[in-house]
Structure formats: structure tokens, C-alpha cells
Write a protein that holds these residues in place. Sequence first.
Motif, PDB file in Angstrom:
ATOM      1  N   ALA A  74      56.898  78.962  30.360  1.00 37.85           N
ATOM      2  CA  ALA A  74      56.404  78.773  31.722  1.00 37.85           C
ATOM      3  C   ALA A  74      55.989  77.337  31.983  1.00 37.85           C
ATOM      4  O   ALA A  74      56.178  76.809  33.083  1.00 37.85           O
ATOM      5  N   GLU A  75      55.440  76.684  30.957  1.00 35.77           N
ATOM      6  CA  GLU A  75      55.004  75.295  31.133  1.00 35.77           C
ATOM      7  C   GLU A  75      56.197  74.373  31.385  1.00 35.77           C
ATOM      8  O   GLU A  75      56.159  73.502  32.256  1.00 35.77           O
ATOM      9  N   ARG A  76      57.258  74.568  30.629  1.00 40.08           N
ATOM     10  CA  ARG A  76      58.452  73.740  30.828  1.00 40.08           C
ATOM     11  C   ARG A  76      59.115  74.045  32.176  1.00 40.08           C
ATOM     12  O   ARG A  76      59.664  73.149  32.823  1.00 40.08           O
ATOM     13  N   TRP A  77      59.071  75.312  32.581  1.00 40.04           N
ATOM     14  CA  TRP A  77      59.624  75.660  33.896  1.00 40.04           C
ATOM     15  C   TRP A  77      58.846  74.935  34.990  1.00 40.04           C
ATOM     16  O   TRP A  77      59.426  74.376  35.911  1.00 40.04           O
ATOM     17  N   ARG A  78      57.518  74.930  34.879  1.00 34.57           N
ATOM     18  CA  ARG A  78      56.703  74.269  35.892  1.00 34.57           C
ATOM     19  C   ARG A  78      56.996  72.777  35.946  1.00 34.57           C
ATOM     20  O   ARG A  78      57.029  72.179  37.023  1.00 34.57           O
ATOM     21  N   ALA A  79      57.246  72.157  34.810  1.00 38.02           N
ATOM     22  CA  ALA A  79      57.563  70.728  34.793  1.00 38.02           C
ATOM     23  C   ALA A  79      58.871  70.454  35.538  1.00 38.02           C
ATOM     24  O   ALA A  79      58.977  69.478  36.300  1.00 38.02           O
ATOM     25  N   ARG A  80      59.867  71.332  35.346  1.00 38.95           N
ATOM     26  CA  ARG A  80      61.147  71.145  36.049  1.00 38.95           C
ATOM     27  C   ARG A  80      60.982  71.378  37.548  1.00 38.95           C
ATOM     28  O   ARG A  80      61.539  70.642  38.374  1.00 38.95           O
ATOM     29  N   TRP A  81      60.205  72.403  37.888  1.00 35.65           N
ATOM     30  CA  TRP A  81      60.020  72.698  39.311  1.00 35.65           C
ATOM     31  C   TRP A  81      59.258  71.567  40.003  1.00 35.65           C
ATOM     32  O   TRP A  81      59.559  71.186  41.124  1.00 35.65           O
ATOM     33  N   ASN A  82      58.263  71.013  39.314  1.00 32.55           N
ATOM     34  CA  ASN A  82      57.496  69.904  39.870  1.00 32.55           C
ATOM     35  C   ASN A  82      58.373  68.678  40.114  1.00 32.55           C
ATOM     36  O   ASN A  82      58.120  67.897  41.034  1.00 32.55           O
ATOM     37  N   LYS A  83      59.397  68.514  39.284  1.00 36.78           N
ATOM     38  CA  LYS A  83      60.312  67.406  39.498  1.00 36.78           C
ATOM     39  C   LYS A  83      61.045  67.569  40.821  1.00 36.78           C
ATOM     40  O   LYS A  83      61.236  66.607  41.573  1.00 36.78           O
ATOM     41  N   LEU A  84      61.450  68.813  41.126  1.00 31.73           N
ATOM     42  CA  LEU A  84      62.090  69.067  42.422  1.00 31.73           C
ATOM     43  C   LEU A  84      61.087  68.883  43.559  1.00 31.73           C
ATOM     44  O   LEU A  84      61.421  68.330  44.607  1.00 31.73           O
ATOM     45  N   LEU A  85      59.859  69.326  43.339  1.00 32.37           N
ATOM     46  CA  LEU A  85      58.833  69.179  44.376  1.00 32.37           C
ATOM     47  C   LEU A  85      58.552  67.712  44.681  1.00 32.37           C
ATOM     48  O   LEU A  85      58.206  67.353  45.805  1.00 32.37           O
ATOM     49  N   SER A  86      58.702  66.859  43.664  1.00 40.87           N
ATOM     50  CA  SER A  86      58.399  65.443  43.865  1.00 40.87           C
ATOM     51  C   SER A  86      59.476  64.714  44.658  1.00 40.87           C
ATOM     52  O   SER A  86      59.330  63.540  44.956  1.00 40.87           O
TER      53      SER A  86
END
Length: 476
Positions: A74-86
Motif C-alpha cells: 500500500a505504501e508503494r501504491w500511494r507513492a505512485r498515486w502521489n506522483k500522478l497527483l503531483s
Amino acid sequence: MDVAGQGRLNRIGKTDAHGVFEAEGLNASGLGAFRVSADGRLLAGNACFTNWLALAADEPLDCSLDTLIVGFDAERWRARWNKLLSGARSTSFLAQFKCGDGSLMPVEMRLTRLDASRELTEAFGLLIPIGDRLLEEGVHQVQQIVLEAIAVGQPLQRVMDLLCRRIEALAPDVICSVLGVDEAGRLRPQAAPSLPDAYTAAIDGVPIGPCCGSCGTAAWRGESVVVSDIASDPLWDIARPIALAHGLAACWSTPFRVCGGRVVGTFALYYRKPRGADPFHRRLIDACVHLCTLAFEHEANHAEIRRLAFNDSLTGLPNRLLLRDRVEQALIRAERERSPLAMLFLDLDRLKAINDSLGHAAGDSLLQGVAKRLVAHVRESDTVSRIGGDEFVIVLADCDAAAAQRVADKIRDSLSQPLEIEGIGFVTSASIGISLYPSDARDFDSLLKNADIAMYQAKSDGRNCARLYESLRLHE
């Protein structure tokens, strides 16, 4: 991926107004396509994707993406999603997809924003099967990046940290660590960017041994150690509680040596679930062990060059070059703190007689014995240096004339005790000159010159004594 391949993905990687994939193009290309929500839940997948999962056509996708990608929590998923959010249009990485039959398939996973103009609630994903050639390209790229870092002289820990991070990006299901093994046979963490700090702190200084986890045992044996289940393997009996407490379930550690043959470190892959390494991970380990060996050898060579440049080859003490640097730094501190500093110039008496009677090997042994005694009579913050054949210089921080005289007397008393050389006890002595900062001089060259003058006065006064340059000035 080449330009043509990217163009093909751009053409077929679309959805209609209902979010249904243009399945014919994707399926024909052998690409798995899916839609995923912000929390990682799978919303839909094309036929290729569901076939890989061995699902029937009408069977729902009742799972989250992190359960299908090895090591993609889940932590790695959140990092990838945050990249899209940025603001990133897409993000991609290499991974291993868990197929419905239990096999693992190397893929490139690409996540793309569905619509940049609205709030990001879901994304479009592609799983692109990759072959050995692309995996080798990834390994080759890591090798090039790390070798460049070594070549430009990056610090060892920075190079090892770079290696670990690049491997973890290439294989998201692993956690990398590089441990050094010091000359006392203790583990010293060099890089482990994804391991908890508490874990690396706990293993720092642990002696290697026959039952010391994967890394400590690998270093002890001098061979790879594969532990597929930390919870049950006896090699982890001692370190098991802290490993399990930090979610570490399996570990493969491989030692590496420098030119002399001594094991100087280990490279390890950790896993968060019990398992062994697959062929791709074996390839990664081979490449990384070679890179670690090169990096540690490079560091050892540079350390030896630095030692030869700044230390006396016979005694290991700082030479004149390093002495100057240390004195200049000490003078800066003394000026800032308004504290005194003393420089003692020692010249051994009658060393030539020993060289002439017993040979230079005996003279060298005497110099080495004297060096050890000098170091034993000063503080760690002081500096003992050999600057010539029988000449030593000692720099005493925060030391006035009276304290410097006391140190000189202790040194003379120490040298009066016999030194055993080739079975014979030799008693030596030294003529000592002392100069002081700030009263006698304020720079390295002047302090050294004045201490030298005072030393010659000690020789003139009968040897085996100490003289202050300050006293010579007062009697001029």
C-alpha cells in the motif's frame, strides 16, 4: 519501449464514455489493461488481464492492485498515486505480476491519468509483458549509473545507497541492503534505504558468526546464504524477533571480497513474504555483488593512497603534510576559543649509534616503539607526528607552558624505560623543544621553527631535557 510501441499504446490505450476498454486492440497486442481507483481497487480489466488471472468472463475483479504485484504494498501504491497527483501524466516501473496459476510474469506497469482536467479518482493502467532482453537492459542501466558514480569518486555510502535504490526501482518486491564487515569481524551498515532505521541500528556492530542471520552467516562462511522463511530457519534464532517485528520474512545474502581475499561486506535481498529468489533476482545479485566488490576495492585503494600521502610509512603517524593541516585547524579553534596551544619538537638522542651497531632494521624497531609510547602519553585530541628520521612533533591543544613541560617530563620518563629490540633492552632519550601559541608564534611554520630552535638548545644543554622557546627569548 521504442517509439512505434509507444505510438501503438497511445492509440489503443483509451476508454469510451462508459470506461470500457477498446479491447480488440489491446488484446491483440497482448497487453493487460485495467482501471484502478485512488485506493488501489481494480474497477475493470480487459480480456487479456482477466485471462492472466484465470478469471471467467463474468467473474468480478474483487481485489486490489497491490495483491497482484509482488512487493507492491500500500505504501508503494500511494507513492505512485502521489506522483500522478503531483501533475505527472504517467508513471511506470518494472514488476512481477502474479498470474492466476501461481506463476510470476515480468511486466512493465504503467499508470496514466484518465483526464488531466478533473479530480484524480481513478487511473488507466497497462501491464506490458517484458522479456529477458528488457530485464538485462535494466540491469545494464543500473551498472552504468553505479560505475559512473564510482568513477567520479562519490563516497562509498552514497554509491551503495544509489545501488540499492536503483535495484529496488527495478524490482519493487525486494528490499536491498549492503553491509560492511570491519577488521574486527563486525557488521557495519553501508546502505539500506528501505529497511527501518531501528533494524539497521540493531545490527550495527553485531559480530559475524555461524548462526547470525543471513548476512552474518554469509560473511562468516564466505558463501551465499538463502533463507526462504526467517520465522523457522535456525540461522535466524538470535535475530528473528527484530526481523519479524519489522516485517522481514525472507533474506538472501551474498558476501564479497576485495583483492586480499578477506570478506569485506554482504549484499542482501530481503522479502516481506516467505519465498526464495527467482532467476531475475539471481541475475540482480550477481550484478550487484560485482558492483559492490568494485566500489569497496576503489574505496580501499583510495584509503591506501590517502594513508601513504598523509602518514609516515614506518610508524603510521601523521607526516609533515597532515601535521600542517591539523595544526592549522587547531590554530583556528585556539583563536576562536582564546585558548593556548603547545608544539613539542623531539629529536631522539643517539639513534645513529643503534643504526651503526645493529643495522637500520633495529633502528626502525626503535622508532616504532618510541611512536607507540608518545601516542600513549597524549590525549586523543592531540597529534603525534613523525616528520623526519628521528624527529617527532607533538601538538597539544589547550595547553600552556606548565602543562607542556609536564607532558615533556612524562615522555622523557617513558623513554627511560628499556625498549626490547632483538632481545636486547635499549634505553633512549630525547631532546625536546617547546613553542607556544600565541606568545611565541601564530602560524604553523613559525611554531615549528621556534620549537626546533628550542630543541637545539636542549641538545646544547646536555640532551635528555626540554627547553621552552619562551625562556630563550627572555634571556636574549
